[in-house]
Motif scaffolding. Structure first.
Motif, PDB file in Angstrom:
ATOM      1  N   LEU A   1     -42.755  20.479  50.745  1.00 15.24           N
ATOM      2  CA  LEU A   1     -42.326  21.879  50.839  1.00 15.24           C
ATOM      3  C   LEU A   1     -40.839  21.924  51.185  1.00 15.24           C
ATOM      4  O   LEU A   1     -40.297  20.992  51.762  1.00 15.24           O
ATOM      5  CB  LEU A   1     -43.122  22.625  51.910  1.00 15.24           C
ATOM      6  N   GLY A   2     -40.200  23.046  50.843  1.00 12.71           N
ATOM      7  CA  GLY A   2     -38.793  23.264  51.179  1.00 12.71           C
ATOM      8  C   GLY A   2     -37.909  23.543  49.988  1.00 12.71           C
ATOM      9  O   GLY A   2     -36.854  24.162  50.127  1.00 12.71           O
ATOM     10  N   GLY A   3     -38.319  23.099  48.779  1.00  6.76           N
ATOM     11  CA  GLY A   3     -37.491  23.321  47.605  1.00  6.76           C
ATOM     12  C   GLY A   3     -37.291  24.791  47.286  1.00  6.76           C
ATOM     13  O   GLY A   3     -36.186  25.209  46.913  1.00  6.76           O
ATOM     14  N   ASN A   4     -38.339  25.590  47.438  1.00  3.66           N
ATOM     15  CA  ASN A   4     -38.201  27.018  47.174  1.00  3.66           C
ATOM     16  C   ASN A   4     -37.309  27.704  48.203  1.00  3.66           C
ATOM     17  O   ASN A   4     -36.594  28.651  47.892  1.00  3.66           O
ATOM     18  CB  ASN A   4     -39.581  27.688  47.159  1.00  3.66           C
TER      19      ASN A   4
ATOM     20  N   GLY B   1     -39.588  14.150  50.258  1.00  2.00           N
ATOM     21  CA  GLY B   1     -38.399  14.956  50.473  1.00  2.00           C
ATOM     22  C   GLY B   1     -37.864  15.664  49.249  1.00  2.00           C
ATOM     23  O   GLY B   1     -38.281  15.438  48.116  1.00  2.00           O
ATOM     24  N   MET B   2     -36.904  16.534  49.480  1.00  2.00           N
ATOM     25  CA  MET B   2     -36.243  17.335  48.463  1.00  2.00           C
ATOM     26  C   MET B   2     -34.742  17.223  48.661  1.00  2.00           C
ATOM     27  O   MET B   2     -34.268  16.785  49.713  1.00  2.00           O
ATOM     28  CB  MET B   2     -36.709  18.790  48.576  1.00  2.00           C
ATOM     29  N   MET B   3     -33.978  17.624  47.633  1.00  2.00           N
ATOM     30  CA  MET B   3     -32.520  17.597  47.686  1.00  2.00           C
ATOM     31  C   MET B   3     -31.979  18.984  47.376  1.00  2.00           C
ATOM     32  O   MET B   3     -32.570  19.730  46.588  1.00  2.00           O
ATOM     33  CB  MET B   3     -31.967  16.592  46.677  1.00  2.00           C
TER      34      MET B   3
ATOM     35  N   TYR C   1     -35.165  16.312  56.039  1.00  2.00           N
ATOM     36  CA  TYR C   1     -36.309  15.408  55.877  1.00  2.00           C
ATOM     37  C   TYR C   1     -36.146  14.092  56.632  1.00  2.00           C
ATOM     38  O   TYR C   1     -37.087  13.655  57.325  1.00  2.00           O
ATOM     39  CB  TYR C   1     -36.581  15.193  54.391  1.00  2.00           C
ATOM     40  N   PRO C   2     -34.985  13.440  56.551  1.00  2.00           N
ATOM     41  CA  PRO C   2     -34.810  12.227  57.376  1.00  2.00           C
ATOM     42  C   PRO C   2     -34.932  12.521  58.868  1.00  2.00           C
ATOM     43  O   PRO C   2     -35.483  11.708  59.622  1.00  2.00           O
ATOM     44  CB  PRO C   2     -33.401  11.750  57.012  1.00  2.00           C
TER      45      PRO C   2
ATOM     46  N   PRO D   1     -38.153   9.685  50.048  1.00  2.00           N
ATOM     47  CA  PRO D   1     -36.990  10.578  50.104  1.00  2.00           C
ATOM     48  C   PRO D   1     -36.899  11.636  49.014  1.00  2.00           C
ATOM     49  O   PRO D   1     -36.461  12.755  49.283  1.00  2.00           O
ATOM     50  CB  PRO D   1     -35.807   9.609  50.014  1.00  2.00           C
ATOM     51  N   PHE D   2     -37.314  11.318  47.757  1.00  2.00           N
ATOM     52  CA  PHE D   2     -37.073  12.245  46.658  1.00  2.00           C
ATOM     53  C   PHE D   2     -38.237  12.161  45.671  1.00  2.00           C
ATOM     54  O   PHE D   2     -38.408  11.142  45.001  1.00  2.00           O
ATOM     55  CB  PHE D   2     -35.755  11.885  45.981  1.00  2.00           C
ATOM     56  N   PHE D   3     -39.035  13.203  45.606  1.00  2.00           N
ATOM     57  CA  PHE D   3     -40.290  13.154  44.864  1.00  2.00           C
ATOM     58  C   PHE D   3     -40.101  12.789  43.396  1.00  2.00           C
ATOM     59  O   PHE D   3     -40.898  12.042  42.830  1.00  2.00           O
ATOM     60  CB  PHE D   3     -41.011  14.503  44.977  1.00  2.00           C
ATOM     61  N   LEU D   4     -39.060  13.310  42.741  1.00  2.28           N
ATOM     62  CA  LEU D   4     -38.862  13.076  41.315  1.00  2.28           C
ATOM     63  C   LEU D   4     -37.891  11.933  41.024  1.00  2.28           C
ATOM     64  O   LEU D   4     -37.305  11.867  39.943  1.00  2.28           O
ATOM     65  CB  LEU D   4     -38.379  14.352  40.627  1.00  2.28           C
TER      66      LEU D   4
END
Length: 224
Positions: A113-116, A149-151, A168-169, A181-184
């Motif tokens: 969660l957090g990207g939106n 995580g997201m960026m 996230y860290p 760290p980065f889902f995609l």
């Protein structure tokens, strides 16, 4: 990774309805079969990247992750609790209801969660506050967590990006959590692994993601 690719990634969490995902649940947790009594139960709790935006449910990340884990010899079920368009606040508000609706406590919860929040320009401080509230609930229930995580998109500016990317860290450190760290990672920006919108992973892209995350989940489940 280019700036446009990251912008496209974050649009993936925007919640625009996909034709085969228009009935994404607000509380219901998807997966047909009840978990095995002596097996592991994993809950994928997040936004469209978990929900299976734009792909069939048997091509979604939770479904494919379950297949990969079973191929490794694990007796496991991965429940899909992803909702397109979900914010950290929305996740916080539905977490207890979702957990209470399960047949038993999960052995592991994957949190995305957090990207939106970022896409809408919400203050990173508020996003972190909501995510901490979620993690506090999970800690109280003694549910192990893998944080994915997201960026922040470059067009949000350096100051915003620095604040958001640090969430996230910091959470992983403060709560003693494993962090992916980065889902995609390894998928975004590759047209062979993305849907026609260049935003969401296609089934091949989902498989790449699962290939990277499954070993992490396997290790965590073997410790539980």
């Amino acid at each position: 990774m280019g700036a446009m690719a990251i912008v496209q990634l974050l649009t993936a969490c925007s919640g625009e309805p996909a034709a085969n995902n228009s009935a994404a649940p607000t509380a219901e947790v998807r997966n047909a079969a009840a978990p095995m009594a002596d097996g592991k139960l994993v809950l994928a709790f997040g936004d469209s990247l978990y929900a299976g935006y734009g792909v069939a449910q048997n091509e979604s990340f939770p479904f494919r992750l379950e297949q990969a884990l079973k191929a490794k010899g694990l007796a496991v079920q991965v429940r899909n609790a992803g909702v397109s368009g979900e914010t950290s606040l929305g996740g916080m508000q539905r977490l207890a209801f979702t957990l209470d609706g399960l047949p038993r406590k999960p052995d592991l919860l994957l949190l995305d969660l957090g990207g939106n929040d970022m896409l809408r320009g919400l203050p990173p401080e508020d996003s972190e506050k909501n995510l901490r509230a979620i993690l506090d609930q999970l800690r109280q229930r003694q549910i192990p967590v893998l944080l994915t995580g997201m960026m922040a998109a470059p067009n949000m500016g350096k100051d915003y990006g620095a604040k958001f990317d640090a969430i996230y860290p910091r959470l992983a450190k403060d709560y003693g959590l494993p962090l992916y760290p980065f889902f995609l990672d390894g998928v975004i920006g590759n047209p062979r692994l993305m849907q026609a919108d260049s935003i969401h992973p296609n089934p091949a892209g989902v498989n790449i993601i699962v290939g990277k995350i499954a070993p992490v989940v396997t290790g965590l489940l073997k410790k539980s």
